[in-house]
Write a protein that holds these residues in place. Structure first.
Motif, PDB file in Angstrom:
ATOM      1  N   TRP A  48      60.416  38.843  40.000  1.00  0.00           N
ATOM      2  CA  TRP A  48      60.810  38.574  41.383  1.00  0.00           C
ATOM      3  C   TRP A  48      59.914  39.351  42.344  1.00  0.00           C
ATOM      4  O   TRP A  48      59.416  38.790  43.320  1.00  0.00           O
ATOM      5  CB  TRP A  48      62.285  38.938  41.626  1.00  0.00           C
ATOM      6  N   GLN A  51      56.539  37.754  42.768  1.00  0.00           N
ATOM      7  CA  GLN A  51      56.512  36.541  43.573  1.00  0.00           C
ATOM      8  C   GLN A  51      56.863  36.798  45.032  1.00  0.00           C
ATOM      9  O   GLN A  51      56.380  36.104  45.921  1.00  0.00           O
ATOM     10  CB  GLN A  51      57.457  35.499  42.990  1.00  0.00           C
ATOM     11  N   TYR A  52      57.711  37.781  45.299  1.00  0.00           N
ATOM     12  CA  TYR A  52      58.156  38.025  46.673  1.00  0.00           C
ATOM     13  C   TYR A  52      57.230  38.981  47.421  1.00  0.00           C
ATOM     14  O   TYR A  52      56.976  38.803  48.598  1.00  0.00           O
ATOM     15  CB  TYR A  52      59.592  38.559  46.677  1.00  0.00           C
ATOM     16  N   LEU A 141      67.536  39.027  50.769  1.00  0.00           N
ATOM     17  CA  LEU A 141      66.708  39.528  49.660  1.00  0.00           C
ATOM     18  C   LEU A 141      67.537  39.701  48.394  1.00  0.00           C
ATOM     19  O   LEU A 141      67.132  39.276  47.310  1.00  0.00           O
ATOM     20  CB  LEU A 141      66.083  40.878  50.018  1.00  0.00           C
ATOM     21  N   ASP A 144      68.473  36.447  46.923  1.00  0.00           N
ATOM     22  CA  ASP A 144      67.296  35.837  46.302  1.00  0.00           C
ATOM     23  C   ASP A 144      67.035  36.442  44.925  1.00  0.00           C
ATOM     24  O   ASP A 144      66.692  35.728  43.977  1.00  0.00           O
ATOM     25  CB  ASP A 144      66.088  36.015  47.223  1.00  0.00           C
ATOM     26  N   TYR A 148      67.172  34.398  41.436  1.00  0.00           N
ATOM     27  CA  TYR A 148      65.997  34.386  40.571  1.00  0.00           C
ATOM     28  C   TYR A 148      66.344  34.841  39.154  1.00  0.00           C
ATOM     29  O   TYR A 148      65.927  34.212  38.175  1.00  0.00           O
ATOM     30  CB  TYR A 148      64.902  35.284  41.156  1.00  0.00           C
TER      31      TYR A 148
END
Length: 158
Positions: A48, A51-52, A141, A144, A148
């Protein structure tokens, strides 16, 4: 003269808003994920971050697979002033600790900054509305991360 008029209008708009001194805000959430061991949860949360945290402003400062801990610092935009002249941003810290069957996300909004056409500066006082936007961003966040980690489509057994 035009800049002065805009500045006065902005000051008038802000004067009507209640301001309070900013104090860093920390939130903690523990998420249970049955059937996943510490290593699997560490790997998913690390993915994660990969990707973030894609800009140069968001970085991983510490990671230790043996303890299951990842710590990162990020910067995020949360809006602008009513005239669109000043960008509002938050600087935050996010820590994830993993164990068998669960992980903990600790977030801390460290500071607020403003960026105008000439500079970026720290903000010592914020409105309640700005505080709500900052907390909403951090909550997004965390959601998310949960999504994920629990998304079966991202499972390595594809």
């Amino acid at each position: 003269m035009k800049r002065l008029s805009l500045l006065l209008l902005w000051a008038f708009l802000v004067a009507g808003c209640a301001m309070h001194a900013y104090v860093p805000v920390e939130t903690t959430e523990v998420v249970s994920i049955e059937g996943k061991n510490q290593r699997e949860l560490y790997n998913k949360t690390r993915q994660w971050f990969s990707q973030y945290f894609v800009s140069g402003e968001s970085v991983i400062d510490y990671e230790d697979p043996s303890t299951g801990t990842i710590i990162g610092n990020g910067v995020a935009g949360i809006g602008t002033d009513p005239l669109g002249l000043i960008r509002y941003r938050i600087h935050y810290n996010i820590r994830i600790d993993t164990k068998d069957g669960k992980f903990r996300v600790v977030t801390k909004i460290i500071k607020h900054t403003n960026t105008d056409s000439t500079s970026t500066y720290n903000v010592g006082h914020i409105t309640e509305e700005r505080n709500k936007k900052a907390l909403a961003h951090v909550a997004t966040l965390v959601e998310d991360i949960k999504k994920y980690v629990t998304d079966a489509k991202l499972d390595s057994s594809w």
